[in-house]
Design an enzyme around this catalytic site. Structure first.
Site, mmCIF file in Angstrom:
data_model
loop_
_atom_site.group_PDB
_atom_site.id
_atom_site.type_symbol
_atom_site.label_atom_id
_atom_site.label_comp_id
_atom_site.label_asym_id
_atom_site.label_seq_id
_atom_site.Cartn_x
_atom_site.Cartn_y
_atom_site.Cartn_z
ATOM 1 N N ASN A 60 0.532 8.746 -5.218
ATOM 2 C CA ASN A 60 1.600 8.434 -4.105
ATOM 3 C C ASN A 60 2.679 7.506 -4.715
ATOM 4 O O ASN A 60 2.108 6.449 -5.325
ATOM 5 C CB ASN A 60 0.946 8.292 -2.755
ATOM 6 C CG ASN A 60 0.781 6.607 -2.547
ATOM 7 O OD1 ASN A 60 1.817 5.949 -2.231
ATOM 8 N ND2 ASN A 60 -0.311 6.096 -2.812
ATOM 9 N N ARG A 61 3.729 7.554 -4.299
ATOM 10 C CA ARG A 61 5.041 6.581 -4.422
ATOM 11 C C ARG A 61 5.550 6.258 -3.222
ATOM 12 O O ARG A 61 6.946 6.360 -3.406
ATOM 13 C CB ARG A 61 5.582 6.800 -5.676
ATOM 14 C CG ARG A 61 6.223 7.883 -5.844
ATOM 15 C CD ARG A 61 7.256 8.154 -7.078
ATOM 16 N NE ARG A 61 7.874 9.402 -7.040
ATOM 17 C CZ ARG A 61 7.732 10.520 -7.817
ATOM 18 N NH1 ARG A 61 6.565 10.413 -8.603
ATOM 19 N NH2 ARG A 61 8.389 11.665 -7.825
ATOM 20 N N ASN A 99 -1.258 -7.435 1.157
ATOM 21 C CA ASN A 99 -1.482 -6.447 0.306
ATOM 22 C C ASN A 99 -0.262 -6.978 -0.920
ATOM 23 O O ASN A 99 0.878 -6.904 -0.758
ATOM 24 C CB ASN A 99 -0.944 -5.277 0.671
ATOM 25 C CG ASN A 99 -0.837 -3.991 -0.378
ATOM 26 O OD1 ASN A 99 -1.232 -4.323 -1.533
ATOM 27 N ND2 ASN A 99 -0.224 -2.853 -0.160
ATOM 28 N N SER A 129 0.344 -3.139 -4.395
ATOM 29 C CA SER A 129 0.921 -1.737 -4.196
ATOM 30 C C SER A 129 1.586 -1.632 -5.447
ATOM 31 O O SER A 129 2.375 -2.643 -5.916
ATOM 32 C CB SER A 129 1.889 -1.619 -3.220
ATOM 33 O OG SER A 129 2.608 -0.549 -3.220
ATOM 34 N N LYS A 189 -5.982 -8.034 -0.705
ATOM 35 C CA LYS A 189 -6.252 -6.896 -1.314
ATOM 36 C C LYS A 189 -5.576 -6.908 -2.762
ATOM 37 O O LYS A 189 -4.324 -6.974 -3.036
ATOM 38 C CB LYS A 189 -5.515 -5.610 -0.611
ATOM 39 C CG LYS A 189 -6.088 -4.190 -1.280
ATOM 40 C CD LYS A 189 -5.635 -2.931 -0.270
ATOM 41 C CE LYS A 189 -6.086 -1.684 -0.737
ATOM 42 N NZ LYS A 189 -5.763 -0.589 0.123
ATOM 43 N N THR A 201 -4.593 1.492 -5.354
ATOM 44 C CA THR A 201 -4.557 2.426 -6.206
ATOM 45 C C THR A 201 -4.186 1.979 -7.692
ATOM 46 O O THR A 201 -3.853 0.841 -7.799
ATOM 47 C CB THR A 201 -3.431 3.328 -5.858
ATOM 48 O OG1 THR A 201 -2.128 2.632 -5.534
ATOM 49 C CG2 THR A 201 -3.522 4.097 -4.478
ATOM 50 N N TYR A 247 -10.192 7.147 2.025
ATOM 51 C CA TYR A 247 -8.979 7.687 2.581
ATOM 52 C C TYR A 247 -8.686 9.139 1.809
ATOM 53 O O TYR A 247 -8.665 10.161 2.499
ATOM 54 C CB TYR A 247 -7.640 6.985 2.567
ATOM 55 C CG TYR A 247 -6.532 7.522 2.999
ATOM 56 C CD1 TYR A 247 -6.272 8.853 3.570
ATOM 57 C CD2 TYR A 247 -5.144 6.880 2.455
ATOM 58 C CE1 TYR A 247 -5.013 9.474 3.841
ATOM 59 C CE2 TYR A 247 -3.935 7.388 2.816
ATOM 60 C CZ TYR A 247 -3.958 8.810 3.483
ATOM 61 O OH TYR A 247 -2.700 9.590 3.796
#
Length: 364
Positions: A110-111, A170, A173, A215, A245, A317
């Site tokens: 995913n992006r 976060n 990412s 995270k 990720t 997830y």
């Protein structure tokens, strides 16, 4: 009923564009009557961060991005749910297509780029929850165009502290340019210092206690892990989430055009790398800081290994896309079977017992 429906619905859902299928699942949960899962076996209960989790299996950030259905998700049997990532101001994220199923690998690339309805909208949704029971948290991200990303996190904490049990910073990412730079020692120390101060002030004003988590990415060098562990311990955050990720593409990944898409890779191929970093972090923080293990959890074996690597809590997830929501009950049943075989009345003795072994590059 859910377990029986998913094998029927999966072929239909997987013919849809992944983002459309995701939106449909959120809409279905929003319209469904409240679910009331059976109480968890008390042997699965976990005490961490001063919170009592009914079981250690949580939903990772990225599914309920806009904080729309946390109670419906708790109704699926999760011990806790993390919504978001939420940004301070609304932003659309990256252009579509921006999510790709790698079915042969049980993985996703995913992006999204932190597409978010923004803090104010998400805060209203959380305030309007039908039920306040259950442990819910929110993952926080900086806006792509922010000129002061630390200020974004501070404002998010000020706006959301007390509305949920925990907030996750976060900084890992891969889809927001420059965000991972905040994992550097100097940036991270400044970020956590201001974040903790903002949380403490907001909690003092509201009379609440909001846990603050961090995270991190799975693509970090050993010296970066040293710095993160030291900074996290010094600044007194409540837990580390390991990991987000990966931008890497493991050699085991089936070679396809979709596998070469840019973005963060999640799912089964992430398991080894994320578990290794989890174990390496456990060796650095010991039992002074709870760890949440994320990445490639697709069954009880994987969840058990995360716990042995050092996780007090586990999140998943991507595996739901391939195995459906019945996976949550399957994992809990599998954990209980292993505890029964070992004569364990709780999971605490398992936490971190294989960390040294699983921290090695050659660990499975």
């Amino acid at each position: 009923m859910i377990r029986g429906l998913f094998p029927i619905l999966r072929p239909f859902l997987h013919r849809l564009d992944p983002e459309a299928a995701h939106a449909l699942s959120i809409r279905s949960l929003a319209l469904a009557p409240p679910l009331h899962p059976a109480p968890d076996d008390p042997r699965l209960a976990v005490e961490a961060m001063g919170l009592a989790f009914p079981n250690p299996i949580g939903l990772a950030a990225g599914y309920d991005k806009q904080c729309e259905v946390p109670d419906a998700l708790l109704g699926l049997g999760f011990g806790f749910v993390e919504c978001g990532g939420v940004t301070l101001r609304p932003q659309p994220g990256n252009p579509r297509p921006r999510v790709f199923r790698l079915a042969a690998d049980e993985a996703i690339v995913n992006r999204f780029g932190l597409n978010s309805d923004g803090m104010e909208t998400c805060a209203r949704r959380l305030a309007g929850r039908r039920a306040s029971r259950g442990i819910v948290g929110v993952n926080l991200g900086a806006n792509k165009d922010s000129s002061d990303r630390i200020a974004d996190y501070v404002a998010l904490i000020e706006g959301l502290a007390g509305k949920v049990a925990f907030l996750t910073i976060n900084v890992s990412s891969p889809n927001t340019p420059g965000l991972r730079d905040l994992q550097g020692e100097a940036f991270l120390d400044a970020l956590l210092a201001r974040a903790v101060a903002a949380r403490d002030a907001a909690d003092a004003k509201a009379g609440t206690r909001t846990r603050l988590l961090l995270k991190i990415a799975p693509d970090l060098a050993e010296e970066a892990l040293d710095a993160i562990a030291a900074t996290a311990l010094a600044r007194g955050i409540d837990a580390l989430v390991v990991s987000n990720t990966t931008i890497a593409r493991p050699p085991s990944l089936v070679e396809t055009a979709l596998a070469r898409e840019t973005g963060g890779l999640s799912g089964k191929p992430l398991f080894s790398a994320s578990t290794r970093v989890l174990a390496q972090m456990r060796l650095r923080v010991g039992d002074a800081l709870p760890l949440v293990g994320v990445g490639g959890v697709d069954g009880a074996d994987a969840a058990w290994t995360k716990i042995e690597a050092g996780a007090s809590l586990v999140q998943l997830y991507t595996a739901l896309v391939y195995h459906g929501p019945g996976l949550v009950a399957d994992i809990k049943a599998g954990l209980l079977e292993r505890m029964q075989r070992e004569g364990l009345a709780r999971l605490a003795p398992v936490v971190g017992r294989r960390a040294r072994e699983l921290a090695l590059p050659t660990s499975p």
